[in-house]
Design a protein around this motif. Structure first.
Motif, short mmCIF file in Angstrom:
data_model
loop_
_atom_site.label_atom_id
_atom_site.label_comp_id
_atom_site.label_asym_id
_atom_site.label_seq_id
_atom_site.Cartn_x
_atom_site.Cartn_y
_atom_site.Cartn_z
N GLY A 126 0.77 -1.24 0.00
CA GLY A 126 0.00 0.00 0.00
C GLY A 126 0.80 1.28 0.00
N VAL A 127 2.14 1.17 0.15
CA VAL A 127 2.97 2.38 0.12
C VAL A 127 4.09 2.24 -0.92
CG1 VAL A 127 4.48 3.92 1.43
CG2 VAL A 127 2.49 2.91 2.54
N PHE A 128 4.95 1.22 -0.77
CA PHE A 128 6.08 1.08 -1.68
C PHE A 128 5.63 0.84 -3.12
CE2 PHE A 128 8.93 -0.44 2.01
CZ PHE A 128 9.32 0.85 2.26
N PHE A 129 4.72 -0.11 -3.32
CA PHE A 129 4.31 -0.41 -4.70
C PHE A 129 3.59 0.76 -5.37
CE2 PHE A 129 1.01 -2.03 -7.62
CZ PHE A 129 1.84 -2.49 -8.63
N ILE B 239 16.67 2.69 11.47
CA ILE B 239 16.10 4.03 11.50
C ILE B 239 16.72 4.90 10.40
CG2 ILE B 239 17.66 5.16 13.16
CD1 ILE B 239 15.18 6.30 14.53
N PHE B 240 18.01 4.71 10.11
CA PHE B 240 18.63 5.47 9.03
C PHE B 240 18.08 5.03 7.67
CE2 PHE B 240 22.59 5.63 11.92
CZ PHE B 240 22.01 6.65 12.66
N THR B 241 17.93 3.73 7.49
CA THR B 241 17.40 3.20 6.22
C THR B 241 15.98 3.72 5.98
OG1 THR B 241 18.73 1.19 6.46
CG2 THR B 241 16.88 1.11 4.91
N ALA B 242 15.15 3.67 7.03
CA ALA B 242 13.77 4.15 6.89
C ALA B 242 13.73 5.64 6.58
CB ALA B 242 13.00 3.86 8.18
N ALA B 243 14.60 6.42 7.24
CA ALA B 243 14.61 7.87 7.02
C ALA B 243 15.00 8.20 5.58
CB ALA B 243 15.59 8.53 7.99
N ILE B 244 16.04 7.54 5.07
CA ILE B 244 16.49 7.81 3.70
C ILE B 244 15.42 7.39 2.69
CG2 ILE B 244 18.19 7.17 1.95
CD1 ILE B 244 20.22 6.87 4.29
N ALA B 245 14.86 6.19 2.88
CA ALA B 245 13.83 5.70 1.97
C ALA B 245 12.61 6.62 1.98
CB ALA B 245 13.42 4.27 2.35
N LEU C 107 -5.29 -0.30 -2.77
CA LEU C 107 -3.93 -0.48 -2.26
C LEU C 107 -3.52 0.66 -1.34
CD1 LEU C 107 -1.94 -1.81 -5.37
CD2 LEU C 107 -2.79 -3.11 -3.41
N VAL C 108 -3.83 1.90 -1.74
CA VAL C 108 -3.47 3.06 -0.93
C VAL C 108 -4.20 3.01 0.41
CG1 VAL C 108 -3.53 5.58 -0.77
CG2 VAL C 108 -2.92 4.48 -2.93
N ALA C 109 -5.46 2.59 0.39
CA ALA C 109 -6.22 2.45 1.64
C ALA C 109 -5.60 1.38 2.54
CB ALA C 109 -7.67 2.11 1.32
N ILE C 110 -5.11 0.29 1.94
CA ILE C 110 -4.43 -0.76 2.71
C ILE C 110 -3.17 -0.21 3.37
CG2 ILE C 110 -3.11 -2.90 2.49
CD1 ILE C 110 -5.14 -3.80 0.37
N GLY C 111 -2.43 0.62 2.63
CA GLY C 111 -1.23 1.23 3.19
C GLY C 111 -1.55 2.11 4.38
N ALA C 112 -2.62 2.91 4.29
CA ALA C 112 -3.03 3.77 5.40
C ALA C 112 -3.50 2.93 6.59
CB ALA C 112 -4.14 4.71 4.94
#
Length: 476
Positions: free
Chosen positions: A160-163, A237-243, A293-298
């Motif tokens: 719901g977010v990456f794809f 936390i660094f990986t998540a921040a950059i992504a 999909l976007v609703a699933i991400g939320a």
């Protein structure tokens, strides 16, 4: 009261699931339309956000979590300033999540309507009913423990977010090189690239950029459940921040390429962009699928926020700051009584969608309140990080902010200035709110006073029941 022990070995969170949990706390397609509304100014606003908020918060959270890996901000601030201030900090984090998550759930339900009836997204009865059903369902699912929450976050963020983000960015890149006329003004003028500090709208946009990334520190509540936390927590936390930064900025640019400024919905702008791209490529039939999909991400973001902040309150309850029933946990080591209290409070707030006809009005007021409360919590967190360098230098910190005491002062000082700035900007009503400046300021002042008085009152009532650990236990 001691929580019930799980008969099996506790589940440990690996590196990739921790990245997904952390990312789910703050990354969403909801931020991209707001960025697109600023045009090319989003590049500078994003850069400022990275240096003024994202880097200080990520680095300082990593140091605090590896030095005090005990349920996040409560223990960090408590170690620096004592139990009352620590409780204020975690209460601010928790209560803002009540307001913030309500708006996220409303966003999820409004997004879902885009798949079959977009006008239903402004129906206050539908929004209220959907918020209640979605949040209580997510709460009951989280009774099953961290492993279940981890899986939900992983699937929801991936699907719901990456794809959808990758698809939106791919559409944007292809559209940019297709020769079609783009909606984004790329003229090389100062006004087009640099926001004006004298324009209150620019200030509100800056605050929105910063608070598009809030929550990255909440994953520290899981520090005790992480495999090799000294190594994996800072990396995650660094990986998540950059992504989060790269994907959100690229997504905002993709939205701005096809939608004109001024015609972008704050709630469904990402889906507006998807609809425009899919129409351009003859794939309009896929719009409902993307909306789902976007609703699933939320919804996955909601699930992650349910457990994160409440763990800090659980730590406070086990210390004696709340009635004993809130210190209990089920066989999956989940504080069910606190989750039920949290869901009940969100249900009460959700009823405001029925009381007020303008759903967008309620949405913006909830968001503004969350901004003010979270700004105060961040201020306490940054000050605590600086103080702990001097009061507890002997505590091992497997990860430390670079630069010694100068480094912690630099990053902590930048973070404090950002928190104070966002707090001040939080008293400016968003342009679409039908409030005078005085009325809006009065409403926000009441919210801030109550948010400070409630934890102080709770502490005063239960202060004699507070468990005071030994000196060594208190340091760790």
């Amino acid at each position: 009261m001691q929580q019930e022990k799980s008969p099996s070995a506790p589940h440990k969170i690996a590196f990739i699931p921790l990245v997904l949990i952390t990312t789910a706390l703050f990354m969403t397609l909801r931020n991209m339309p707001m960025m697109a509304e600023t045009g090319m100014q989003m590049v500078l606003l994003n850069a400022i956000t990275v240096f003024a908020y994202l880097i200080p918060t990520a680095l300082i959270s990593a140091e605090l979590a590896t030095g005090w890996p005990q349920n996040g901000v409560f223990h960090w601030v408590e170690a620096a300033f004592g139990t009352p201030i620590g409780f204020i900090a975690v209460f601010l984090q928790w209560i803002q999540s009540i307001f913030g998550v309500t708006s996220i759930v409303a966003y999820a339900t409004a997004t879902l309507t885009y798949a079959f009836d977009p006008e239903l997204g402004s129906n206050r009865y539908y929004i209220t009913f959907s918020v209640l059903v979605l949040y209580w369902s997510a709460t009951l699912i989280n009774f099953k423990g961290t492993e279940t929450s981890e899986k939900i976050s992983g699937y929801a963020v991936s699907l719901g977010v990456f794809f959808p983000s990758a698809l939106l960015i791919a559409f944007g890149i292809d559209y940019l090189f297709s020769g079609e006329t783009i909606a984004l003004d790329t003229s090389a003028t100062v006004a087009n690239w640099v926001p004006s500090l004298s324009d209150t709208t620019s200030l509100v946009f800056f605050m929105s950029f910063v608070f598009g990334f809030v929550g990255i520190e909440v994953s520290a509540c899981h520090a005790n459940e992480v495999e090799n936390p000294q190594k994996n927590y800072p990396r995650a936390i660094f990986t998540a921040a950059i992504a989060g930064f790269v994907i959100t900025l690229a997504g905002g640019l993709a939205v701005s390429l096809i939608l004109e400024k001024g015609n972008i919905s704050n709630i469904n702008g990402a889906l507006q962009a998807f609809s425009a791209y899919l129409d351009a490529y003859g794939l309009a039939i896929l719009t409902p699928f993307i909306a789902l999909l976007v609703a699933i991400g939320a919804a996955g973001q909601v699930s992650t926020w349910i457990v994160g902040p409440v763990k800090g309150m659980w730590a406070a309850s086990r210390k004696g700051l709340l009635p004993p029933r809130f210190a209990k946990a089920n066989k999956n080591n989940v504080p069910t009584a606190l989750l039920i209290l949290q869901a009940s409070l969100i249900s009460l707030i959700a009823l405001s969608f029925v009381v007020f006809e303008n759903v967008n009005l309620v949405f913006l007021v909830l968001t503004s309140t969350a901004v003010l409360l979270y700004s105060m919590m961040y201020l306490l967190m940054f000050i605590a990080a600086i103080r702990l360098r001097y009061t507890h230098p002997q505590i091992p910190r497997p990860y430390k902010v670079p630069g010694g005491n100068w480094g912690i002062w630099l990053l902590g000082g930048i973070g404090m200035l950002t928190a104070i700035s966002c707090f001040a900007i939080g008293f400016i009503p968003p342009p679409s709110l039908p409030f005078s400046l005085e009325s809006f300021e009065g409403l926000m002042i009441v919210a801030v006073i109550l948010a400070l008085l409630i934890p102080l009152t709770i502490w005063f009532i239960h202060r004699k029941n507070i468990h005071h650990p030994s000196q060594n236990e208190g340091q760790r």
